[in-house]
Design a protein around this motif. Structure first.
Motif: not given
Length: 344
Positions: A34, A36-38, A40, A50-51, A53-54, A57
DNA sequence: AATGTTATCAACCGCATTTGA
DNA sequence: ATCAAATGCGGTTGATAACAT
């Protein structure tokens, strides 16, 4: 150079994830991690921040997640850890392998909290609600106490059954590694400790504490209660024979599987596990916890919980602690005094 | 069968902390 | 040392399912 602004949320999708989105996220993380979530979502072809997605996950897609009904052992662990840690869900989740903080939080709010309330126990303090003490008749008080005992006994007994049935399996997990008891901690040992901490099971005996608090606060002689058949009860052969309420030094003998230790010290209504010597670190099945006074009287309380022994040589030379999470042991003597092995 | 109520849980939101330019 | 981005955490919401009337 400053970082670029956080993701603007215009045009980003919200709400439940579709299977297609899940697949995109899963595939991307499996291939690239992953990072950097931002960064991704655009790379993975997702119109999510991204938040989001995190969260998806961590709470749903991770392969190491166990979903479904919580076992009795897990329930007990959550209750016990909550009594110690409060609403620190991530800390609690750290001790429940494969469960997420969100899942535990939801389960607490929808199941466990209600159950405690129903039993007349404050889910915040884990003690019997004071208003019920003040407004209840002795009979009601006894009922509340009894319910608490029933519930704790049920959880404890069923958890024990699970453990015992597991022990009958052909290939039980290997015991904790036996390490020499050295007077220093090397970096390698620290690494090992970190690993051990991440793997170790945790448990407390807050259910026992409830029992102690309940019976102690209500001044109920447990012999007057209809005691459920429970492994929590003191065996007849080791009924309390303490006469002086633990005045003076105490000697506690703790048995952990094949190991044992002793400690001496008394602190008001708690017992510090100072001067306790453990042969090894690791997680041990705590078979019993016996406290004796100087006259040789004592009580034995079967614990049956896993106790962790870590930091054999902790910051204060000669002190040996139960780990920072495990509150140690709690017991109730014949006078309904509540005793607890505490952290140092 | 229709409607209302309660339970569940995934996901969001806002705040706090950590990270790094 | 500063400050904004990134991340993590806990509280809360809202959609849906399950159950009751």
């Amino acid at each position: 150079m400053r970082r670029s602004p956080c993701c603007d949320k215009v045009g980003l999708k919200k709400g439940p994830w579709t299977p297609e989105e899940d697949q995109k996220l899963l595939t991307f993380i499996e291939e690239h991690g992953h990072g950097s979530w931002r960064a991704l979502p655009p790379k993975a072809g997702l119109e999510r921040c991204g938040k989001s997605c995190r969260l998806r996950w961590i709470n749903y897609l991770r392969p190491d997640i166990k979903r479904g009904k919580f076992s009795l052992q897990e329930e007990q662990t959550i209750i016990q850890l909550h009594a110690l840690l409060g609403n620190r869900w991530s800390a609690i989740a750290a001790h429940l392998p494969k469960r997420t903080d969100n899942e535990i939080k939801n389960y607490w709010n929808t199941h466990l909290k209600k159950r405690l309330i129903k039993m007349g126990i404050d889910p915040v303090t884990h003690k019997p609600k004071t208003d019920s003490i003040g407004s209840s008749t002795p009979k009601n008080v006894a009922n509340i106490s009894h319910m608490a005992q029933w519930e704790s006994a049920r959880l404890e007994a069923e958890a024990r059954l699970v453990r015992e049935s597991k022990q009958l399996l052909p290939s039980p997990p290997p015991p904790p590694p036996v390490q020499p008891h050295l007077g220093y901690t090397s970096s390698a040992q620290l690494d090992d400790k970190a690993i051990a901490r991440s793997r170790r099971p945790h448990c407390l005996d807050v259910l026992q504490a409830w029992r102690g608090v309940v019976s102690g606060m209500f001044g109920i002689n447990k012999e007057n209660l209809e005691s459920p058949t429970s492994t929590l009860d003191f065996p007849a052969s080791s009924l309390p024979i303490v006469t002086a309420g633990f005045n003076g030094d105490l000697t506690a003998t703790l048995e952990y599987g094949t190991s044992s230790g002793t400690c001496k010290e008394k602190l008001e209504h708690s017992m510090s596990l100072h001067e306790l010597t453990y042969p090894t670190e690791g997680a041990w099945l705590m078979d019993s916890f016996r406290v004796e006074n100087e006259n040789g009287g004592g009580i034995t309380n079967r614990m049956g919980d896993l106790a962790d022994i870590v930091d054999c040589n902790s910051t204060v030379a000669g002190d040996h602690n139960l780990n920072e999470c495990c509150g140690g042991c709690s017991i109730v003597d014949e006078n309904n005094n509540y005793w607890e092995g505490i952290l140092n």
